[in-house]
Write a protein that holds these residues in place. Structure first.
Motif, mmCIF file in Angstrom:
data_model
loop_
_atom_site.group_PDB
_atom_site.id
_atom_site.type_symbol
_atom_site.label_atom_id
_atom_site.label_comp_id
_atom_site.label_asym_id
_atom_site.label_seq_id
_atom_site.Cartn_x
_atom_site.Cartn_y
_atom_site.Cartn_z
ATOM 1 N N GLN A 133 53.566 39.731 46.340
ATOM 2 C CA GLN A 133 54.575 40.430 46.848
ATOM 3 C C GLN A 133 54.921 39.476 48.176
ATOM 4 N N HIS A 134 53.949 38.720 48.665
ATOM 5 C CA HIS A 134 54.284 37.807 49.493
ATOM 6 C C HIS A 134 55.345 36.701 49.129
ATOM 7 N N LYS B 152 58.778 38.001 48.704
ATOM 8 C CA LYS B 152 59.466 38.222 49.664
ATOM 9 C C LYS B 152 60.012 36.776 50.289
ATOM 10 N N GLU C 172 47.759 40.844 43.926
ATOM 11 C CA GLU C 172 48.996 41.709 44.014
ATOM 12 C C GLU C 172 49.728 41.293 45.418
ATOM 13 N N GLN C 173 48.956 41.497 46.722
ATOM 14 C CA GLN C 173 49.730 40.983 48.074
ATOM 15 C C GLN C 173 50.098 39.754 48.038
ATOM 16 N N GLU C 174 49.635 38.694 47.373
ATOM 17 C CA GLU C 174 49.893 37.370 47.378
ATOM 18 C C GLU C 174 51.184 37.411 46.673
ATOM 19 N N VAL D 223 49.324 32.894 56.448
ATOM 20 C CA VAL D 223 48.392 33.729 55.710
ATOM 21 C C VAL D 223 47.150 33.296 55.623
ATOM 22 N N GLU E 146 42.341 36.880 52.404
ATOM 23 C CA GLU E 146 42.520 37.856 52.813
ATOM 24 C C GLU E 146 43.351 38.870 51.991
ATOM 25 N N GLN E 147 43.992 38.199 51.314
ATOM 26 C CA GLN E 147 45.237 39.029 50.248
ATOM 27 C C GLN E 147 44.648 39.260 48.731
ATOM 28 N N THR E 148 44.755 40.566 48.338
ATOM 29 C CA THR E 148 44.798 40.569 46.777
ATOM 30 C C THR E 148 45.614 39.840 46.059
#
Length: 150
Positions: free
Chosen positions: A93-94, A97, A89-91, A81, A85-87
């Motif tokens: 969610q990653h 997962k 929220e994206q972090e 990653v 580069e991730q918000t």
């Protein structure tokens, strides 16, 4: 000491079973002798990678003609990653997962190896979060001991 080829087979079996039961998949299994060896192998590898060390072992004699060996294992579930580069929220969610996948791996290990004839795990599996390891990989790691006995 667990045979290294058998250990690789175990990882592939665990990965295959997890992939059959989950929406998010493990893309590759990688074995390495030490951390710097692992870093070289996965530097630009895409996707979710299940990494493992070649297990170190400690042997103990239980009786005159009976012994067991503890194979110390570190499994890392990682994905590259790019930092920043991730918000948030994206972090999150990653990591969610990756947590789902590692939970399935732990479940499979528990079902197969807590009371197995070939190998047996101890009663503990330690789980840790990983951030920005090996040049930008995030995920989780688990540490456990597999007992090989005669």
């Amino acid at each position: 000491m667990i045979g290294i080829q058998r250990f690789r087979e175990i990882l592939v079996e665990i990965s295959s079973q997890a992939n059959a039961e989950l929406e998010d998949k493990i893309d590759k299994c990688v074995l390495a002798v030490k951390e710097d060896h692992l870093q070289k192998k996965i530097t630009d590898m895409p996707g979710v990678v299940l990494c493992a060390n070649f297990p170190d072992a400690e042997m103990q004699r239980e009786h005159a003609d009976k012994y067991s060996e503890d194979n110390i294992i570190l499994l890392m579930l990682l994905e590259k990653v790019n930092a920043g580069e991730q918000t948030e929220e994206q972090e999150l969610q990653h990591y969610a997962k990756m947590q789902t996948i590692i939970q399935k791996i732990k479940e499979i290990i528990g079902q197969r190896y807590f009371n197995c004839d070939e190998l047996r795990t101890g009663h503990k599996i330690r789980t840790e979060w990983e951030y920005n390891v090996y040049g930008g990989f995030n995920g989780l790691s688990i540490a456990l001991t597999l007992e090989d006995y005669d």
